[in-house]
Design an enzyme around this catalytic site. Structure first.
Site, mmCIF file in Angstrom:
data_model
loop_
_atom_site.group_PDB
_atom_site.id
_atom_site.type_symbol
_atom_site.label_atom_id
_atom_site.label_comp_id
_atom_site.label_asym_id
_atom_site.label_seq_id
_atom_site.Cartn_x
_atom_site.Cartn_y
_atom_site.Cartn_z
ATOM 1 N N PRO A 153 95.292 -16.889 20.411
ATOM 2 C CA PRO A 153 95.430 -18.293 20.030
ATOM 3 C C PRO A 153 94.121 -19.069 20.006
ATOM 4 O O PRO A 153 93.256 -18.883 20.860
ATOM 5 C CB PRO A 153 96.370 -18.866 21.094
ATOM 6 C CG PRO A 153 96.372 -17.882 22.204
ATOM 7 C CD PRO A 153 96.092 -16.549 21.596
ATOM 8 N N ASN A 154 94.035 -19.917 19.024
ATOM 9 C CA ASN A 154 92.933 -20.874 18.831
ATOM 10 C C ASN A 154 91.639 -20.244 18.311
ATOM 11 O O ASN A 154 90.699 -20.964 17.984
ATOM 12 C CB ASN A 154 92.648 -21.675 20.121
ATOM 13 C CG ASN A 154 93.878 -22.424 20.589
ATOM 14 O OD1 ASN A 154 94.475 -23.145 19.802
ATOM 15 N ND2 ASN A 154 94.276 -22.253 21.842
ATOM 16 N N ARG B 40 86.135 -25.688 17.713
ATOM 17 C CA ARG B 40 86.057 -25.504 19.174
ATOM 18 C C ARG B 40 84.633 -25.806 19.644
ATOM 19 O O ARG B 40 83.717 -25.984 18.843
ATOM 20 C CB ARG B 40 86.512 -24.092 19.569
ATOM 21 C CG ARG B 40 88.001 -23.907 19.310
ATOM 22 C CD ARG B 40 88.536 -22.623 19.878
ATOM 23 N NE ARG B 40 88.825 -22.722 21.310
ATOM 24 C CZ ARG B 40 89.370 -21.735 22.012
ATOM 25 N NH1 ARG B 40 89.664 -20.591 21.435
ATOM 26 N NH2 ARG B 40 89.603 -21.887 23.299
ATOM 27 N N TYR C 57 81.434 -21.386 22.195
ATOM 28 C CA TYR C 57 81.868 -20.341 21.258
ATOM 29 C C TYR C 57 80.897 -20.075 20.114
ATOM 30 O O TYR C 57 81.134 -19.191 19.293
ATOM 31 C CB TYR C 57 83.264 -20.688 20.718
ATOM 32 C CG TYR C 57 84.308 -20.673 21.811
ATOM 33 C CD1 TYR C 57 84.644 -19.483 22.458
ATOM 34 C CD2 TYR C 57 84.928 -21.846 22.242
ATOM 35 C CE1 TYR C 57 85.576 -19.458 23.488
ATOM 36 C CE2 TYR C 57 85.863 -21.835 23.269
ATOM 37 C CZ TYR C 57 86.181 -20.645 23.886
ATOM 38 O OH TYR C 57 87.090 -20.608 24.906
ATOM 39 N N ASN D 115 90.869 -9.633 21.530
ATOM 40 C CA ASN D 115 90.485 -10.844 22.248
ATOM 41 C C ASN D 115 91.777 -11.629 22.436
ATOM 42 O O ASN D 115 92.211 -12.347 21.530
ATOM 43 C CB ASN D 115 89.467 -11.657 21.456
ATOM 44 C CG ASN D 115 89.005 -12.884 22.238
ATOM 45 O OD1 ASN D 115 89.638 -13.277 23.213
ATOM 46 N ND2 ASN D 115 87.917 -13.493 21.803
ATOM 47 N N ALA E 91 93.453 -17.231 25.450
ATOM 48 C CA ALA E 91 94.046 -17.750 26.694
ATOM 49 C C ALA E 91 95.143 -16.833 27.242
ATOM 50 O O ALA E 91 95.401 -16.828 28.452
ATOM 51 C CB ALA E 91 94.591 -19.161 26.473
ATOM 52 N N GLU F 144 88.955 -4.833 25.551
ATOM 53 C CA GLU F 144 89.133 -6.295 25.628
ATOM 54 C C GLU F 144 87.780 -6.958 25.372
ATOM 55 O O GLU F 144 86.767 -6.528 25.928
ATOM 56 C CB GLU F 144 89.632 -6.641 27.040
ATOM 57 C CG GLU F 144 89.767 -8.123 27.321
ATOM 58 C CD GLU F 144 90.089 -8.403 28.799
ATOM 59 O OE1 GLU F 144 90.415 -7.446 29.553
ATOM 60 O OE2 GLU F 144 89.985 -9.572 29.196
ATOM 61 N N HIS G 84 85.611 -10.851 24.698
ATOM 62 C CA HIS G 84 85.574 -12.322 24.721
ATOM 63 C C HIS G 84 84.247 -12.783 24.141
ATOM 64 O O HIS G 84 83.203 -12.165 24.388
ATOM 65 C CB HIS G 84 85.718 -12.850 26.152
ATOM 66 C CG HIS G 84 87.003 -12.432 26.776
ATOM 67 N ND1 HIS G 84 88.197 -13.051 26.488
ATOM 68 C CD2 HIS G 84 87.296 -11.414 27.625
ATOM 69 C CE1 HIS G 84 89.168 -12.436 27.143
ATOM 70 N NE2 HIS G 84 88.648 -11.434 27.842
ATOM 71 N N ARG H 268 83.025 -19.322 33.746
ATOM 72 C CA ARG H 268 83.693 -20.572 33.382
ATOM 73 C C ARG H 268 84.716 -20.975 34.456
ATOM 74 O O ARG H 268 84.577 -20.592 35.594
ATOM 75 C CB ARG H 268 84.320 -20.404 31.993
ATOM 76 C CG ARG H 268 83.269 -20.078 30.922
ATOM 77 C CD ARG H 268 83.877 -19.875 29.549
ATOM 78 N NE ARG H 268 84.570 -21.079 29.092
ATOM 79 C CZ ARG H 268 85.436 -21.108 28.073
ATOM 80 N NH1 ARG H 268 85.684 -19.977 27.409
ATOM 81 N NH2 ARG H 268 86.031 -22.228 27.731
HETATM 82 C C1 DQA Z 1 88.067 -16.424 25.055
HETATM 83 C C2 DQA Z 1 88.012 -16.909 26.509
HETATM 84 C C3 DQA Z 1 89.359 -17.456 26.938
HETATM 85 O O1 DQA Z 1 89.299 -17.910 28.280
HETATM 86 C C4 DQA Z 1 89.750 -18.621 26.053
HETATM 87 O O2 DQA Z 1 91.034 -19.090 26.399
HETATM 88 C C5 DQA Z 1 89.654 -18.333 24.605
HETATM 89 C C6 DQA Z 1 88.562 -17.501 24.110
HETATM 90 C C7 DQA Z 1 86.677 -15.982 24.529
HETATM 91 O O3 DQA Z 1 86.635 -15.315 23.508
HETATM 92 O O4 DQA Z 1 85.653 -16.355 25.119
HETATM 93 O O5 DQA Z 1 90.401 -18.880 23.795
HETATM 94 O O6 DQA Z 1 88.919 -15.297 24.990
#
Ligand code: DQA
Length: 143
Positions: free
Chosen positions: A9-10, A17, A22, A73, A76, A97, A99, A106
């Site tokens: 998501p997002n 963002r 990011y 990825n 959240a 995995e 990120h 964080r």
């Molecule tokens: C994320 C890190 C997560 O904590 C966050 O909720 C994201 C992006 C990253 O790629 O840094 O949406 O997965």
């Protein structure tokens, strides 16, 4: 070889963002960097993004059934989706995995990943290069 690259998501809204976390790349640019790095390392990347937990679970089932490697990825969902963890556990090909940011540097709620325990490894904090590093790791795991 095909690799499924799943984004949670997002991540489709990277353009709006926080760029200090990011980076400046929008989602379309991220996808094209992943696709071209995949080609360099001998993969064809099928890059997908969803805000929907159920859809991500269905894609993991697809990977499990087709024995496809996965770079994910979970965004959240990383921090609380036991359903995604259980689906990831069914993938027998390598699953990495990733990120963009380094969740460990964080907020405290980001320090927990319920996915890491079923991943071959986790790469975070390198922006879009986290995906490139995951492709290199995947190549090594499969060779
Ligand atoms: C994320 C890190 C997560 O904590 C966050 O909720 C994201 C992006 C990253 O790629 O840094 O949406 O997965």
């Amino acid at each position: 070889m095909k690799v499924l690259v799943l984004n949670g998501p997002n991540l489709g809204r990277l353009d709006i963002r926080d760029s200090s976390i990011y980076g400046d790349m929008n989602y379309a640019q991220l996808v094209s960097q992943i696709e071209s790095a995949a080609k360099t390392h001998g993969f064809v990347a099928d890059v997908r993004q969803s805000n929907d937990e159920a859809e991500i679970i269905t894609w993991l089932h697809e990977a499990a059934d087709a024995n496809l490697p996965v770079i994910i990825n979970p965004a959240a969902f990383t921090h609380y989706s036991y359903a995604i963890r259980d689906a990831a556990e069914m993938v027998k090909a390598p699953l990495i995995e990733v990120h963009l940011s380094n969740p460990l540097s964080r907020e405290e709620f980001r320090h927990t990943s319920v996915i890491s325990g079923v991943a071959n490894g986790t790469i975070g904090g390198f922006g879009p290069n986290s995906y490139v590093l995951a492709l290199i790791a995947l190549k090594a795991l499969l060779s």
